[in-house]
Design an enzyme around this catalytic site. Structure first.
Site, PDB file in Angstrom:
ATOM      1  N   GLU A 257       0.880  -1.171   0.000  1.00 40.47           N
ATOM      2  CA  GLU A 257       0.000   0.000   0.000  1.00 40.47           C
ATOM      3  C   GLU A 257       0.911   1.213   0.000  1.00 40.47           C
ATOM      4  O   GLU A 257       1.593   1.469   0.995  1.00 40.47           O
ATOM      5  CB  GLU A 257      -0.882   0.025   1.254  1.00 40.47           C
ATOM      6  CG  GLU A 257      -1.822  -1.160   1.399  1.00 40.47           C
ATOM      7  CD  GLU A 257      -2.945  -1.160   0.396  1.00 40.47           C
ATOM      8  OE1 GLU A 257      -3.217  -0.109  -0.209  1.00 40.47           O
ATOM      9  OE2 GLU A 257      -3.557  -2.221   0.201  1.00 40.47           O
ATOM     10  N   CYS A 296      -3.291   8.496   3.415  1.00 37.39           N
ATOM     11  CA  CYS A 296      -2.969   7.996   2.070  1.00 37.39           C
ATOM     12  C   CYS A 296      -4.141   8.173   1.124  1.00 37.39           C
ATOM     13  O   CYS A 296      -3.966   8.251  -0.086  1.00 37.39           O
ATOM     14  CB  CYS A 296      -2.573   6.532   2.154  1.00 37.39           C
ATOM     15  SG  CYS A 296      -3.789   5.547   3.017  1.00 37.39           S
TER      16      CYS A 296
HETATM   17  P1  NAP Z   1       8.148   4.987   4.905  1.00 37.66           P
HETATM   18  O1  NAP Z   1       9.229   5.929   5.253  1.00 37.66           O
HETATM   19  O2  NAP Z   1       8.245   4.251   3.626  1.00 37.66           O
HETATM   20  O3  NAP Z   1       8.094   3.967   6.120  1.00 37.66           O
HETATM   21  C1  NAP Z   1       7.136   2.953   6.168  1.00 37.66           C
HETATM   22  C2  NAP Z   1       7.654   1.809   7.029  1.00 37.66           C
HETATM   23  O4  NAP Z   1       8.756   1.160   6.398  1.00 37.66           O
HETATM   24  C3  NAP Z   1       8.151   2.248   8.393  1.00 37.66           C
HETATM   25  O5  NAP Z   1       7.755   1.284   9.347  1.00 37.66           O
HETATM   26  C4  NAP Z   1       9.660   2.238   8.216  1.00 37.66           C
HETATM   27  O6  NAP Z   1      10.351   2.075   9.415  1.00 37.66           O
HETATM   28  C5  NAP Z   1       9.827   1.040   7.323  1.00 37.66           C
HETATM   29  N1  NAP Z   1      11.083   0.991   6.572  1.00 37.66           N
HETATM   30  C6  NAP Z   1      11.884   2.026   6.189  1.00 37.66           C
HETATM   31  N2  NAP Z   1      12.932   1.545   5.483  1.00 37.66           N
HETATM   32  C7  NAP Z   1      12.796   0.198   5.420  1.00 37.66           C
HETATM   33  C8  NAP Z   1      13.558  -0.861   4.833  1.00 37.66           C
HETATM   34  N3  NAP Z   1      14.693  -0.622   4.169  1.00 37.66           N
HETATM   35  N4  NAP Z   1      13.127  -2.129   4.980  1.00 37.66           N
HETATM   36  C9  NAP Z   1      11.993  -2.394   5.648  1.00 37.66           C
HETATM   37  N5  NAP Z   1      11.231  -1.430   6.227  1.00 37.66           N
HETATM   38  C10 NAP Z   1      11.620  -0.155   6.116  1.00 37.66           C
HETATM   39  O7  NAP Z   1       6.724   5.677   4.910  1.00 37.66           O
HETATM   40  P2  NAP Z   1       6.098   6.679   6.000  1.00 37.66           P
HETATM   41  O8  NAP Z   1       6.811   7.956   5.875  1.00 37.66           O
HETATM   42  O9  NAP Z   1       6.004   6.029   7.340  1.00 37.66           O
HETATM   43  O10 NAP Z   1       4.594   6.810   5.487  1.00 37.66           O
HETATM   44  C11 NAP Z   1       4.169   7.814   4.616  1.00 37.66           C
HETATM   45  C12 NAP Z   1       3.801   7.220   3.262  1.00 37.66           C
HETATM   46  O11 NAP Z   1       2.971   6.090   3.413  1.00 37.66           O
HETATM   47  C13 NAP Z   1       3.022   8.167   2.386  1.00 37.66           C
HETATM   48  O12 NAP Z   1       3.594   8.184   1.102  1.00 37.66           O
HETATM   49  C14 NAP Z   1       1.630   7.587   2.322  1.00 37.66           C
HETATM   50  O13 NAP Z   1       0.920   7.840   1.136  1.00 37.66           O
HETATM   51  C15 NAP Z   1       1.876   6.140   2.499  1.00 37.66           C
HETATM   52  N6  NAP Z   1       0.714   5.491   3.075  1.00 37.66           N
HETATM   53  C16 NAP Z   1      -0.039   4.651   2.319  1.00 37.66           C
HETATM   54  C17 NAP Z   1      -1.145   4.025   2.869  1.00 37.66           C
HETATM   55  C18 NAP Z   1      -1.984   3.078   2.071  1.00 37.66           C
HETATM   56  O14 NAP Z   1      -2.789   2.388   2.667  1.00 37.66           O
HETATM   57  N7  NAP Z   1      -1.837   2.995   0.782  1.00 37.66           N
HETATM   58  C19 NAP Z   1      -1.490   4.273   4.197  1.00 37.66           C
HETATM   59  C20 NAP Z   1      -0.718   5.136   4.938  1.00 37.66           C
HETATM   60  C21 NAP Z   1       0.389   5.744   4.364  1.00 37.66           C
HETATM   61  P3  NAP Z   1      10.973   3.358  10.180  1.00 37.66           P
HETATM   62  O15 NAP Z   1       9.833   4.205  10.562  1.00 37.66           O
HETATM   63  O16 NAP Z   1      11.667   2.757  11.341  1.00 37.66           O
HETATM   64  O17 NAP Z   1      11.889   4.012   9.207  1.00 37.66           O
END
Ligand code: NAP
Length: 518
Positions: A257, A296
């Site tokens: 997602e 999102c």
């Molecule tokens: P993110 O930076 O991609 O982080 C998401 C998750 O991935 C966090 O738990 C993060 O951990 C983890 N992560 C980071 N690097 C990783 C790696 N190399 N391997 C495995 N896991 C890793 O996203 P975010 O800033 O939290 O969220 C914002 C984004 O999410 C927005 O773009 C939004 O549109 C999207 N979103 C989508 C939905 C949907 O349902 N489609 C819902 C909500 C949000 P850490 O926090 O420890 O870095």
């Protein structure tokens, strides 16, 4: 030093061996707690869940597991006040916005408890009917869905620490698949507390529910062929997950997602001030401001017939100007903070990027912060941009600014010709949701079908459902959540459909007599 909150893995509480990463209050700037996953034996913890948790859960029927979900709902409800306090402090959200996350999560869990009860005393599901394989009825094929022999790893985004956990955990646990959740570090506290409360209530068998807070390092490495991973977050991290050997070599099933440039579209033939016009204006404002636009599913692009560009801009701006921004503890405040300084910087940068191709229709920086120090608080006012040449504004169709920001764009139309509008909506390259506003049922239905192939959900708002509809951005457990293309290509929820991800489909080919005993 603030408290170091613990991880629950391998059936026991385990503190990380490092100093920990601090979590902050985005309004006051104070440190709240610390998280750390250094030194955890992930392989052993995953093995414990895979062996003990899975075996115990899969011995039970859907109805028995549904009863556990219902018991978890009671525990979470009893502790709601603590969750609201954590959300105010760590997510910087006003009460109404915390509700979307906290009560939205509990509601979804409750919904799956009811659904699971209706699946009855079974341990697997039939998929379709028996199909004859030869000339005679005697030898047939029956597809079955059996719970996967692995664990479900959830890697979640910061914006829904509660709902993001339960909307995934409900169908997984109902399916008999143990859950290991890794919340986004910034807001991990709420997820950790909810898991702690449910674990301490002793509802689920050992190994059924685990939480790892802090670094994601090593989590993907610990996955084995029958495990599944459900990721929510940015497109960049999604690409890392997708290319990990667990997925490319061990065929771990993955659901993504990601981000999405969701649209709102006003159909032609609706005058300024008409019911459909007003519904669009109201919904856009709501979507821009709920959770400070950190959803999102939030509306990012607004398309209206070109003759209504001015009136819609004015109406949205008039409503936005009334939004009180600041400390979520102040009762007059309607919109709290962004989640941290990094998001604040990212929103400011994103806005500047979009503004190279858009005009300012309502300037968020005109909102004075209430009860909050602008030098400390991660608060921004809502900003409406406008791009009169929607075809040329590629940045608006490509860039998700994860904050209270949306862009209005006009489309050309000749009598009932929606081609331009549809082309513009599709420039999001696959979105979670589009909402349509109009009063002609046939035109709304035709447009919904046109957009269905590029959206996980099409939310149609006509005046007859003005008081009833569930909201553009609200994800209901009964309906699909996820979207094709840029939105990640995933599917979640959608009632019983969510269970598919946590089951394996297999064809049993046998004599009719054998198949009838299934
Ligand atoms: P993110 O930076 O991609 O982080 C998401 C998750 O991935 C966090 O738990 C993060 O951990 C983890 N992560 C980071 N690097 C990783 C790696 N190399 N391997 C495995 N896991 C890793 O996203 P975010 O800033 O939290 O969220 C914002 C984004 O999410 C927005 O773009 C939004 O549109 C999207 N979103 C989508 C939905 C949907 O349902 N489609 C819902 C909500 C949000 P850490 O926090 O420890 O870095």
């Amino acid at each position: 030093m603030t408290e170091l909150i613990s991880n629950f893995l391998g059936g026991r509480w385990q503190a990380g061996s490092g100093a920990g990463t601090p979590l902050f209050d985005p309004t006051l700037g104070t440190e709240l707690v610390r998280v750390d996953a250094t030194g955890l034996d992930l392989a052993a913890g995953f093995a414990f869940a895979r062996e003990q948790g899975r075996a115990a859960l899969q011995r039970l029927t859907y109805r028995e597991r549904a009863a556990m979900l219902a018991a978890a709902v009671k525990v979470l409800q009893a502790n709601r006040d603590a969750y609201y306090d954590i959300a105010t402090a760590n997510s910087g959200t006003v009460k109404n916005d915390s509700t979307v996350d906290i009560d939205g999560g509990i509601f979804t869990l409750g919904n799956y408890a009811k659904l699971g009860d209706s699946l009855g005393d079974r341990r697997f599901l039939l998929d379709g009917e028996m199909t004859r394989l030869g000339k005679e009825d005697l030898f047939q094929s029956q597809h079955v869905l059996t719970p996967t022999r692995g664990i479900a790893l959830f890697i979640n985004a910061f914006n829904f620490p509660s709902w993001g956990l339960w909307e995934k955990a409900a169908p997984a646990l109902l399916s008999g698949v143990p859950v290991i959740v890794k919340p986004a570090t910034t807001t991990a506290w709420l997820t950790q507390r909810m898991v702690q409360d449910v674990v301490e209530a002793g509802i689920f068998p050992a190994g059924a529910l685990s939480v790892v807070c802090g670094s994601s390092a090593g989590l993907m490495d610990a996955l084995q062929p029958f495990d599944v991973v459900s990721f929510t977050g940015s497109a960049e991290t999604a690409a890392v997950i997708r290319s990990h050997p667990a997925v490319t070599q061990r065929s771990v099933r993955v659901n993504i997602e990601a981000d999405s440039l969701n649209s709102a579209l006003l159909l032609p033939g609706e005058a300024a001030g008409s019911a459909a016009f007003d519904l669009l204006v109201k919904e856009v404002v709501r979507e821009m401001t709920v959770k400070s636009g950190q959803k999102c599913t939030a509306i990012r692009r607004v398309f209206v017939p070109e003759d209504l560009y001015g009136p819609v801009a004015e109406a949205i701006a008039a409503r936005l100007s009334k939004t009180v921004v600041g400390n979520p503890r102040n009762e007059t405040v309607r919109m709290g903070a962004l989640v941290n300084r990094a998001q604040l910087a990212s929103v400011r940068e994103g806005l500047a990027h979009l503004q190279t191709q858009a005009e300012l229709l309502h300037d968020g920086s005109t909102h004075a912060l209430v009860d909050a120090d602008p030098a400390v608080a991660c608060c921004v006012g809502p900003t409406l941009l406008g791009a009169r040449d929607a075809d040329a504004a590629d940045r608006i169709h490509d860039t998700e600014v994860f904050g209270p920001v949306a862009t209005l764009m006009p489309y050309r139309h000749a009598a009932s010709d929606m081609a331009h509008a549809l082309t513009l909506v599709r420039r999001g390259h696959g979105s979670l949701v589009a909402s349509l506003y109009g009063s002609d049922p046939a035109a709304l239905a035709a447009t919904a079908l046109e957009l269905a192939d590029s959206h996980g959900r099409v939310h149609v708002i006509s005046p007859d459902v003005a008081q009833l509809h569930t909201g553009h951005g609200n994800v209901m457990p009964q309906s699909l959540h996820g979207g094709p293309g840029r939105a990640g290509g995933g599917e979640e929820l959608g009632g019983v459909r969510a269970l598919n991800f946590y089951h394996r489909r297999s064809a049993v080919q046998a004599s009719t007599a054998v198949l009838k005993t299934l």
